[in-house]
Design an enzyme around this catalytic site. Structure first.
Site, PDB file in Angstrom:
ATOM      1  N   CYS A  27     -38.731  24.580 -74.454  1.00  0.00           N
ATOM      2  CA  CYS A  27     -39.044  25.846 -73.799  1.00  0.00           C
ATOM      3  C   CYS A  27     -37.852  26.791 -73.944  1.00  0.00           C
ATOM      4  O   CYS A  27     -36.715  26.418 -73.625  1.00  0.00           O
ATOM      5  CB  CYS A  27     -39.331  25.590 -72.320  1.00  0.00           C
ATOM      6  SG  CYS A  27     -39.588  27.100 -71.371  1.00  0.00           S
ATOM      7  N   CYS A  40     -36.424  27.477 -70.140  1.00  0.00           N
ATOM      8  CA  CYS A  40     -35.665  26.518 -69.329  1.00  0.00           C
ATOM      9  C   CYS A  40     -35.127  25.330 -70.113  1.00  0.00           C
ATOM     10  O   CYS A  40     -34.391  24.522 -69.546  1.00  0.00           O
ATOM     11  CB  CYS A  40     -36.535  26.009 -68.178  1.00  0.00           C
ATOM     12  SG  CYS A  40     -37.833  24.879 -68.697  1.00  0.00           S
ATOM     13  N   CYS A  96     -45.236  26.204 -69.563  1.00  0.00           N
ATOM     14  CA  CYS A  96     -44.249  25.147 -69.372  1.00  0.00           C
ATOM     15  C   CYS A  96     -44.409  24.558 -67.969  1.00  0.00           C
ATOM     16  O   CYS A  96     -44.436  25.302 -66.983  1.00  0.00           O
ATOM     17  CB  CYS A  96     -42.857  25.743 -69.555  1.00  0.00           C
ATOM     18  SG  CYS A  96     -41.513  24.624 -69.135  1.00  0.00           S
ATOM     19  N   CYS A 130     -41.007  25.437 -65.788  1.00  0.00           N
ATOM     20  CA  CYS A 130     -40.638  26.772 -65.291  1.00  0.00           C
ATOM     21  C   CYS A 130     -41.824  27.720 -65.189  1.00  0.00           C
ATOM     22  O   CYS A 130     -41.669  28.842 -64.710  1.00  0.00           O
ATOM     23  CB  CYS A 130     -39.541  27.385 -66.159  1.00  0.00           C
ATOM     24  SG  CYS A 130     -40.102  27.951 -67.782  1.00  0.00           S
ATOM     25  N   CYS A 183     -51.800  26.762 -79.670  1.00  0.00           N
ATOM     26  CA  CYS A 183     -51.390  27.958 -80.408  1.00  0.00           C
ATOM     27  C   CYS A 183     -50.276  28.628 -79.618  1.00  0.00           C
ATOM     28  O   CYS A 183     -50.531  29.254 -78.589  1.00  0.00           O
ATOM     29  CB  CYS A 183     -52.606  28.867 -80.556  1.00  0.00           C
ATOM     30  SG  CYS A 183     -52.291  30.313 -81.561  1.00  0.00           S
TER      31      CYS A 183
HETATM   32 ZN   LIG Z   1     -39.781  26.142 -69.253  1.00  0.00          ZN
END
Ligand SMILES: [Zn+2]
Length: 142
Positions: free
Chosen positions: A58, A61, A106, A109, A129
């Site tokens: 990510c 984060c 995510c 976060c 995607c």
């Molecule tokens: Zn994250």
């Protein structure tokens, strides 16, 4: 660990920052996609061409989200995967733009990553995607 409400989603995430903190931490384009559910222009992410072994984390984060082994060329112009790392992402129904899609974010976060569609390859049949700007690639061994 501090849990804070995401006002947009009404959900809690282990990694929580204020809007100002996210703005300071992210590029304008990453902020627009991750925190404002934007979509990057297809074909613009350098991660489309990324084929090395490693992990896609990510960009907000740093949580590991996808193994490079699950990446494939979907031809859409966005980095695409047939499966996430178990437990790394969460989904919700997105009814914007007169469509019903499954939004992917995510799990750590709450940052917006992209959408998942049921037209992916084996073994899952799913196509995650993703916006490349939401991801940070870490080559294996780094
Ligand atoms: Zn994250």
């Amino acid at each position: 660990m501090l849990f804070k409400r995401d006002p947009a989603a009404g959900e809690t995430f282990p990694v929580a920052k204020t809007e100002a903190e996210w703005r300071a931490a992210l590029s304008p384009e990453a902020f627009r996609v991750l925190r404002e559910h934007g979509t990057e222009r297809p074909g613009t992410s350098p991660l489309n061409a990324e084929k090395r072994p490693g992990t896609f984390a990510c960009a907000g984060c740093g949580a590991p989200l996808f193994d490079a082994a699950a990446k494939y060329e979907s031809g859409t112009g966005w980095p695409s995967f047939f499966a996430p790392i178990e437990g790394a992402v969460a989904t919700r129904t997105d009814r914007s733009f007169f469509m019903t899609r499954t939004e992917v974010h995510c799990a750590a976060c709450g940052g917006h990553l992209g959408h998942v569609f049921p037209d992916g390859p084996a073994p899952t049949g799913q196509r995650f995607c993703m916006n490349g700007v939401s991801l940070a690639f870490r080559p294996a061994g780094d």
